[in-house]
Design an enzyme around this catalytic site. Structure first.
Site, PDB file in Angstrom:
ATOM      1  N   PHE A   6      -6.347   9.340  16.191  1.00 18.14           N
ATOM      2  CA  PHE A   6      -7.634   9.646  15.613  1.00 18.14           C
ATOM      3  C   PHE A   6      -7.475   9.700  14.095  1.00 18.14           C
ATOM      4  O   PHE A   6      -7.026   8.733  13.521  1.00 18.14           O
ATOM      5  CB  PHE A   6      -8.203  10.890  16.309  1.00 18.14           C
ATOM      6  CG  PHE A   6      -8.640  10.548  17.728  1.00 18.14           C
ATOM      7  CD1 PHE A   6      -9.963  10.292  18.030  1.00 18.14           C
ATOM      8  CD2 PHE A   6      -7.698  10.393  18.743  1.00 18.14           C
ATOM      9  CE1 PHE A   6     -10.354   9.919  19.305  1.00 18.14           C
ATOM     10  CE2 PHE A   6      -8.079  10.020  20.027  1.00 18.14           C
ATOM     11  CZ  PHE A   6      -9.416   9.778  20.311  1.00 18.14           C
ATOM     12  N   LYS A  47      -7.260  -3.969  15.959  1.00 23.52           N
ATOM     13  CA  LYS A  47      -6.555  -3.067  16.867  1.00 23.52           C
ATOM     14  C   LYS A  47      -6.843  -3.444  18.321  1.00 23.52           C
ATOM     15  O   LYS A  47      -5.953  -3.430  19.173  1.00 23.52           O
ATOM     16  CB  LYS A  47      -6.941  -1.615  16.597  1.00 23.52           C
ATOM     17  CG  LYS A  47      -6.484  -1.087  15.246  1.00 23.52           C
ATOM     18  CD  LYS A  47      -4.968  -1.184  15.078  1.00 23.52           C
ATOM     19  CE  LYS A  47      -4.498  -0.565  13.779  1.00 23.52           C
ATOM     20  NZ  LYS A  47      -3.038  -0.725  13.560  1.00 23.52           N
ATOM     21  N   ASN A  75      -3.205 -10.505   8.154  1.00 25.67           N
ATOM     22  CA  ASN A  75      -2.091  -9.567   8.024  1.00 25.67           C
ATOM     23  C   ASN A  75      -1.773  -8.861   9.336  1.00 25.67           C
ATOM     24  O   ASN A  75      -0.615  -8.783   9.752  1.00 25.67           O
ATOM     25  CB  ASN A  75      -2.412  -8.533   6.947  1.00 25.67           C
ATOM     26  CG  ASN A  75      -1.261  -7.584   6.690  1.00 25.67           C
ATOM     27  OD1 ASN A  75      -0.283  -7.930   6.056  1.00 25.67           O
ATOM     28  ND2 ASN A  75      -1.370  -6.372   7.217  1.00 25.67           N
ATOM     29  N   ASN A  92       0.836  -1.202   0.000  1.00 27.35           N
ATOM     30  CA  ASN A  92       0.000   0.000   0.000  1.00 27.35           C
ATOM     31  C   ASN A  92       0.873   1.254   0.000  1.00 27.35           C
ATOM     32  O   ASN A  92       0.584   2.234   0.668  1.00 27.35           O
ATOM     33  CB  ASN A  92      -0.947   0.013   1.206  1.00 27.35           C
ATOM     34  CG  ASN A  92      -2.046   1.050   1.061  1.00 27.35           C
ATOM     35  OD1 ASN A  92      -2.501   1.347  -0.032  1.00 27.35           O
ATOM     36  ND2 ASN A  92      -2.469   1.619   2.177  1.00 27.35           N
ATOM     37  N   ASN A  98     -10.493   6.898   2.790  1.00 30.53           N
ATOM     38  CA  ASN A  98     -10.572   7.956   3.782  1.00 30.53           C
ATOM     39  C   ASN A  98     -10.988   9.270   3.135  1.00 30.53           C
ATOM     40  O   ASN A  98     -10.784   9.492   1.945  1.00 30.53           O
ATOM     41  CB  ASN A  98      -9.223   8.113   4.491  1.00 30.53           C
ATOM     42  CG  ASN A  98      -8.826   6.854   5.246  1.00 30.53           C
ATOM     43  OD1 ASN A  98      -9.669   6.169   5.822  1.00 30.53           O
ATOM     44  ND2 ASN A  98      -7.536   6.543   5.239  1.00 30.53           N
ATOM     45  N   SER A 105      -5.469   2.722  17.425  1.00 26.53           N
ATOM     46  CA  SER A 105      -6.485   3.559  16.790  1.00 26.53           C
ATOM     47  C   SER A 105      -7.606   3.894  17.757  1.00 26.53           C
ATOM     48  O   SER A 105      -7.919   3.109  18.669  1.00 26.53           O
ATOM     49  CB  SER A 105      -7.076   2.821  15.582  1.00 26.53           C
ATOM     50  OG  SER A 105      -8.211   3.463  15.077  1.00 26.53           O
ATOM     51  N   TYR A 125     -11.421  -4.198  11.024  1.00 27.84           N
ATOM     52  CA  TYR A 125     -10.221  -3.382  11.229  1.00 27.84           C
ATOM     53  C   TYR A 125     -10.107  -2.954  12.685  1.00 27.84           C
ATOM     54  O   TYR A 125      -9.057  -3.113  13.322  1.00 27.84           O
ATOM     55  CB  TYR A 125     -10.237  -2.151  10.318  1.00 27.84           C
ATOM     56  CG  TYR A 125      -9.264  -1.086  10.769  1.00 27.84           C
ATOM     57  CD1 TYR A 125      -7.888  -1.269  10.599  1.00 27.84           C
ATOM     58  CD2 TYR A 125      -9.704   0.077  11.394  1.00 27.84           C
ATOM     59  CE1 TYR A 125      -6.989  -0.313  11.043  1.00 27.84           C
ATOM     60  CE2 TYR A 125      -8.810   1.036  11.838  1.00 27.84           C
ATOM     61  CZ  TYR A 125      -7.461   0.839  11.665  1.00 27.84           C
ATOM     62  OH  TYR A 125      -6.575   1.788  12.115  1.00 27.84           O
TER      63      TYR A 125
END
Length: 340
Positions: free
Chosen positions: A178, A153, A101, A36, A199, A124, A149
């Protein structure tokens, strides 16, 4: 100075953190698999810092390769671990991709270093879900994740907490940030999503420059001042500096325990519509946007209490939302003339 390993080092936050580590006098080794990011970032970093970064291309999910790498670099004393998939929407559609991953990479790193390392973990604010009260503090309940996701975290933090309990020589700082946005003042590095951005801000800049169509505001019926979702946006350069502060704190041995957690944000929330307005005002560009339905996995609003990071890390965000938008736009314009 110590040598710091930055995993995901050619990514958005990783590359900016590499710059700040260089600025602070650290030796830096970057690691990435370019899943990425782009190898061209290495050239950009050399232009910014005046020195070519040491780099290794490696997939952290490859256990054998990770162990070999660590054995070859005994000089590494600190790790800043960014290497993870991060798109909320994609994680809902491809959960196993995210679980594999994001867990394998972390576990392989800890095992390979035999726990004798200072580790900064890229966590996060998604671990808070929709908080009961705002601004949310580090002591707030960790709620059931709204997306795979977010769940990676949460579980990764649990893995680190459990490991620290039985491994006193391992020092871990989890930084719950954030919404990182913006770009370096040189406009030579910034957010570089592959494919359609997941995003808000990179979609805004790509729409403004004509690369994407109209912007969709996902929901205008939330219980917020203008109905759109609210987030705490933080400039990526401010965020990068906090990672350097976290490394220095662990090196100085002033931590209260071998596992600590800090919020990283501005302490203020901005709505999607406010971000659109800030972009238009700070760049002079008009945006084409429309209201769409809510997006699965999104929370209504979240912004952080950053008192603990100010006191413990000696850090606070300094760049405002207008600078976030200006720098992101300058990066997008650079990309138009210098495509990656």
């Amino acid at each position: 100075m110590a040598k710091i390993l930055v995993t995901g080092g050619t990514g958005f936050i990783g590359s900016h953190t590499a710059v700040e580590l260089f600025n602070a006098g650290y030796e830096v080794i970057l690691l990435d698999d370019f899943s990425n990011s782009s190898s061209k970032i290495l050239t950009q970093l050399e232009t910014i810092t005046g020195q070519a970064p040491e780099f290794v291309e490696l997939d952290l999910c490859d256990e054998k390769a990770v162990f070999e790498f660590v054995a070859q670099h005994p000089e590494i004393t600190g790790v800043i671990h960014f290497a993870a998939f991060k798109a909320v929407g994609e994680s809902v559609q491809q959960p196993l991709k995210y679980y594999r991953n994001n867990f394998y990479s972390l576990i392989n790193l800890i095992n390979a270093f035999k726990s004798k390392v200072n580790l900064v973990f890229s966590s996060s604010c998604t671990v808070y879900g929709q908080p009961d009260s705002l601004p949310v503090t580090e002591d707030a309940a960790v709620k059931k994740a709204e997306s795979p996701y977010g769940n990676t975290k949460q579980i990764a933090e649990e893995i680190l907490i459990d490991t620290c309990k039985v491994t006193p020589e391992l020092k871990v700082t989890s930084l719950r940030y954030f919404n990182p946005v913006g770009a370096h003042s040189s406009a030579l590095i910034g957010e570089l999503p592959i494919g359609v951005p997941q995003n808000l801000v990179p979609f805004i800049t790509q729409s403004a420059i004509g690369k994407r169509g109209p912007i969709t505001v996902f929901g205008n019926d939330y219980n917020t001042p203008d109905g759109s979702a609210v987030r705490d946006y933080i400039h990526v350069v401010d965020l990068a500096k906090a990672h350097v502060a976290a490394i220095k704190r662990m090196e100085s041995a002033v931590a209260e325990s071998n596992y600590e957690v800090f919020n990283l944000g501005t302490g203020k929330g901005s709505s999607v519509l406010q971000i659109i307005q800030a972009f238009e005002e700070s760049t002079g560009e008009k945006l084409n946007y429309a209201i769409g339905p809510r997006r699965e996995g999104d929370v209504e609003q979240v912004y952080g209490d950053v008192t603990k990071s100010a006191e413990g890390l000696g850090w606070k965000a300094e760049l405002d939302v207008n600078e976030m938008m200006r720098s992101a736009w300058n990066w997008e314009k650079y990309l138009k003339d210098n495509p990656f």
